[in-house]
Motif scaffolding. Structure first.
Motif, mmCIF file in Angstrom:
data_model
loop_
_atom_site.group_PDB
_atom_site.id
_atom_site.type_symbol
_atom_site.label_atom_id
_atom_site.label_comp_id
_atom_site.label_asym_id
_atom_site.label_seq_id
_atom_site.Cartn_x
_atom_site.Cartn_y
_atom_site.Cartn_z
ATOM 1 N N THR A 66 -37.456 10.037 19.653
ATOM 2 C CA THR A 66 -38.448 9.303 20.435
ATOM 3 C C THR A 66 -38.362 9.607 21.929
ATOM 4 O O THR A 66 -39.292 9.326 22.662
ATOM 5 N N ARG A 67 -37.231 10.192 22.373
ATOM 6 C CA ARG A 67 -37.057 10.479 23.799
ATOM 7 C C ARG A 67 -36.894 11.975 24.008
ATOM 8 O O ARG A 67 -36.318 12.675 23.188
ATOM 9 N N ASP A 68 -37.402 12.483 25.108
ATOM 10 C CA ASP A 68 -37.251 13.891 25.455
ATOM 11 C C ASP A 68 -35.902 14.063 26.150
ATOM 12 O O ASP A 68 -35.778 13.871 27.354
ATOM 13 N N THR A 69 -34.882 14.415 25.360
ATOM 14 C CA THR A 69 -33.531 14.493 25.916
ATOM 15 C C THR A 69 -33.331 15.703 26.810
ATOM 16 O O THR A 69 -32.314 15.820 27.475
ATOM 17 N N ALA A 70 -34.271 16.646 26.787
ATOM 18 C CA ALA A 70 -34.095 17.850 27.597
ATOM 19 C C ALA A 70 -34.663 17.713 29.000
ATOM 20 O O ALA A 70 -34.517 18.613 29.804
ATOM 21 N N SER A 71 -35.334 16.613 29.294
ATOM 22 C CA SER A 71 -35.945 16.443 30.607
ATOM 23 C C SER A 71 -35.045 15.589 31.495
ATOM 24 O O SER A 71 -34.343 14.696 31.025
ATOM 25 N N PHE A 72 -35.080 15.865 32.811
ATOM 26 C CA PHE A 72 -34.268 15.135 33.779
ATOM 27 C C PHE A 72 -35.165 14.701 34.927
ATOM 28 O O PHE A 72 -36.219 15.306 35.169
ATOM 29 N N LYS A 131 -24.618 16.612 26.801
ATOM 30 C CA LYS A 131 -25.118 16.596 25.426
ATOM 31 C C LYS A 131 -26.132 17.705 25.177
ATOM 32 O O LYS A 131 -26.145 18.330 24.116
ATOM 33 N N VAL A 132 -26.980 17.967 26.183
ATOM 34 C CA VAL A 132 -28.059 18.933 26.000
ATOM 35 C C VAL A 132 -27.572 20.367 26.216
ATOM 36 O O VAL A 132 -27.842 21.260 25.415
ATOM 37 N N GLN A 133 -26.827 20.610 27.310
ATOM 38 C CA GLN A 133 -26.437 21.970 27.671
ATOM 39 C C GLN A 133 -24.947 22.259 27.496
ATOM 40 O O GLN A 133 -24.517 23.390 27.706
ATOM 41 N N GLY A 134 -24.182 21.253 27.112
ATOM 42 C CA GLY A 134 -22.750 21.467 26.953
ATOM 43 C C GLY A 134 -21.991 21.110 28.216
ATOM 44 O O GLY A 134 -22.546 21.076 29.314
ATOM 45 N N THR A 135 -20.689 20.854 28.054
ATOM 46 C CA THR A 135 -19.883 20.442 29.204
ATOM 47 C C THR A 135 -19.727 21.556 30.234
ATOM 48 O O THR A 135 -19.401 21.284 31.394
ATOM 49 N N GLN A 136 -19.964 22.816 29.831
ATOM 50 C CA GLN A 136 -19.838 23.908 30.803
ATOM 51 C C GLN A 136 -20.847 23.769 31.935
ATOM 52 O O GLN A 136 -20.583 24.165 33.070
#
Length: 737
Positions: free
Chosen positions: A191-197, A247-252
């Protein structure tokens, strides 16, 4: 799939061309002549090819070693690539089979509830013998009365509020989705766009992703102060965005910019390299290790940290050679590689880093380089890629780190600061008073400890050498056992005999002859055998520790490559204009290092003197009056009888020595422009010799060239030595008075 072992002449020629092997002809006609010349037809490894085409075929092992090795390496590489393709295909199939696992807990719960409703519809249709339409209507009616079914329907509906009920169309859509895409298609979309900031987040990261590693609070304050946003975010909002970034791009992604390439690499995935298919001597690896404890220097006895250069065989993990030196350099690397080659065999590949000890002309030169003469291929690891040499890193941690902790002079990071400071202070005190210290191991003790630690390592079980015993259980072998097992199974190392080793491990340089003479590092070597080679280049072999002779070779060209050819002669040291005795490469390196230290110390001394008397740079006028003495004074008595205030002068004791021209006021010592002037003045004024004068004069008497310089300028060397000996027996306090 079994690899091909027999080939027709045409196939061998094509294979030689593809593998770029020069020892086997790459065309069929010449290859057939090669086969006839070597009488391959009478070998039991020759047979008639069965099936279509027929003809004679030959086993690949009949051909030269270069072809055999290249073919085996190519076959292993192709097999590894095929295994990698199969593994990737299997991994892709597994990911596709588990496509529904990349769901959140809520999505999984809704998917299972919808699957439960569909299962209820199918069960009712099967029990009542009706179609799906009637079954759906019946299940909708049961939802109103059955509390368990009602709870499942509520979860499957995934709607806010209690007024929203399931419809017939909704259940039909679920059934169609399951039939088309499986159970995973029943999961609801996120339900949420987790890739947007938020728009402010990339700007904030410019303040947060810095090598100074600021905290969230500091970075947020800087962002607000510099960017001045209309609606600044809160600390919690920033923390939530960073959590979503992980969560989206990794801890790196969070640490990119805060850490360098080397630190970031430790956060990425790595590849385990399988060494089970290697044979001993296939790959040697090496890396210098600065010892984490101080030992006594073998020359001057002061504390220092030696550099250890071990050589490891990758297949067996055995330490096959090692050397110890003052720093990682080409001489120590070659010494360690020589030890490994003579004792265990020539390596096919030498895998090392890009340090100066492994990247130099002594190793890499195509004509005279050590690896070229061995036939060893040198490979370098990529920068910031120490994981690729993990075997070497583990060896250092297993052998040398525990060894350094057995000494009181250990200076590692985990050494107690107070104890380390005390040991450092006491060792320097002992060295100053007695010239040695029990806290510092001697050079011999250190070498013996290193040798024992390496032997213990080779005899200890290694977790990377697991094999199955007769009972089928996995056990750990020692490096020595792994090497011995390979020998039992038929492995034979490529070795060098003593005569070859004597020539092979002697460094070779190109030099030009001149009238039966050749020069090297300031030494001249002469032999009549060199007279026919006047003005031409030859190859000269030398021993790094023996400078009495040089081995002179002709230069042969083989397949376009220059190699040491016939031995011309062994030229003997004949002396040269600059030195009276020969000195070896090692002695020259020591002298160069001492001269460099002397120059650096002189620069520091000039700075100290400048700081002590800064005013002398502020004016060009001399503060102390002086005059030029026209008449040379030859005795000290003539000076002391003169009552003039500017009469005191240092007169040389020897009539042949030039007199000092500068005189000063009575009671003041003159300035000296040359060392012989100081020596002459000290002989004439022994009561005024200072500790600094004595130290300088002692230094002059320890050098042959300086003594010759003083003698030529008229200084009586025996009188000077007598003055210094008498001065040495006088107590320091009395000399100062």
């Amino acid at each position: 799939m079994r690899a091909q072992e027999y080939f027709t002449p045409l196939e061998v020629a094509e294979l030689a061309k593809r593998l770029d092997v020069n020892s086997v002809p790459s065309d069929k006609a010449n290859l057939q002549k090669f086969i006839v010349k070597n009488n391959f037809g009478s070998s039991p490894l020759t047979r008639n090819r069965s099936g279509r085409g027929g003809g004679v075929e030959y086993h690949f092992s009949l051909f030269p070693e270069e072809f055999v090795v290249a073919y085996i390496d190519n076959r292993r590489r192709e097999q590894a690539e095929n295994d990698a393709r199969v593994a990737m295909a299997e991994e892709q199939n597994a990911l596709e089979a588990l496509s529904g696992t990349a769901l959140s807990a809520k999505q999984t719960k809704v998917m299972e509830a919808r699957a439960g409703i569909i299962q209820a519809v199918k069960a009712y249709a099967l029990a009542e013998g009706c179609g799906n339409g009637n079954a759906v209507m019946a299940v909708l009616a049961l939802i109103e009365t059955d509390r368990r079914l009602f709870a499942i329907a509520k979860t499957a509906n995934d709607r806010a509020g209690n007024g929203r009920k399931l419809s017939r169309r909704t259940i039909y859509n679920w059934m169609k989705a399951q039939a088309d895409g499986g159970v995973a298609s029943l999961a609801p979309k996120a339900t949420r766009d987790t890739a947007s900031f938020p728009q402010w987040f990339p700007i904030f990261m410019g303040f947060y992703a810095r090598p100074q590693s600021p905290t969230i609070t500091v970075a947020l304050d800087q962002y607000i102060d510099k960017a001045r946003p209309n609606d600044p975010p809160s600390y919690d909002a920033v923390r939530r965005c960073l959590k979503k970034l992980d969560k989206v791009q990794g801890t790196q992604a969070r640490y990119r910019g805060r850490e360098g390439a080397l630190a970031l690499k430790a956060r990425h995935a790595y590849v385990l390299r399988d060494t089970s298919g290697l044979l001993p001597t296939s790959v040697y690896t090496s890396d210098g290790k600065l010892f984490d404890a101080e030992v006594q220097h073998p020359v001057h006895g002061r504390p220092f940290r030696p550099e250890i250069t071990p050589i490891l065989d990758i297949a067996t993990r055995k330490c096959v050679g090692w050397s110890v030196g003052l720093a990682e350099n080409s001489r120590d690397v070659i010494a360690a590689l020589r030890d490994a080659t003579v004792s265990h065999g020539v390596a096919a590949i030498f895998y090392v880093d890009r340090g100066p000890g492994f990247r130099n002309d002594a190793l890499d030169n195509a004509l005279t380089g050590f690896c070229a003469r061995l036939g060893t291929t040198k490979m370098h690891s990529l920068p910031y890629n120490s994981q690729a040499r993990g075997i070497m890193e583990r060896f250092h941690a297993t052998v040398f780190t525990p060894l350094s902790k057995t000494f009181s002079s250990y200076i590692g990071e985990d050494m107690d600061r107070e104890a380390g400071h005390k040991a450092h202070k006491n060792s320097r005190k002992d060295l100053k008073e007695f010239g040695t210290s029990a806290l510092l191991p001697t050079w011999v003790e250190f070498i013996q400890s290193v040798e024992k630690s390496i032997n213990d390592y080779n005899e200890a079980p290694h977790s990377g050498l697991r094999v199955r015993n007769a009972q089928g259980r996995k056990v750990e072998q020692t490096p020595n056992q792994s090497w011995d097992a390979a020998v039992i199974n038929g492995f034979e190392a490529v070795t060098v005999n003593p005569i070859e080793a004597d020539q092979l491990f002697r460094p070779v340089v190109r030099r030009r002859t001149n009238r039966a003479m050749v020069s090297w590092i300031g030494n001249s070597y002469f032999d009549l055998g060199l007279e026919p080679f006047h003005g031409t280049d030859i190859l000269v072999g030398y021993d790094v520790r023996d400078a009495t002779k040089m081995w002179c070779y002709e230069i042969d060209i083989v397949d376009g490559e220059e190699l040491p050819g016939k031995l011309i002669c062994v030229a003997a040291f004949e002396g040269n204009k600059e030195r009276y005795v020969p000195y070896s490469m090692e002695q020259k390196a020591i002298e160069d290092r001492l001269k460099g230290r002397e120059r650096r110390l002189q620069v520091h001394m000039d700075e100290v003197q400048a700081e002590a008397a800064p005013n002398r740079f502020l004016t060009g006028e001399a503060n102390i009056p002086f005059s030029i003495v026209e008449k040379q004074v030859t005795t000290i008595d003539a000076v002391t009888n003169d009552t003039s205030p500017l009469s005191k002068v240092a007169a040389p004791q020897s009539p042949s020595a030039p007199a000092l021209k500068i005189v000063r006021a009575k009671g003041e010592r003159p300035r000296f422009s040359e060392d012989y002037e100081l020596a002459t003045w000290c002989l004439n004024n022994p009561e005024k010799v200072t500790e600094k004068d004595r130290s300088l004069l002692l230094t002059l008497t320890r050098s042959k060239s300086d003594l010759e310089y003083l003698r030529i300028n008229g200084v009586d060397l025996e009188s000077l030595r007598g003055l210094l000996r008498a001065d040495a027996t006088t107590p320091k306090k009395q000399r100062q008075e």
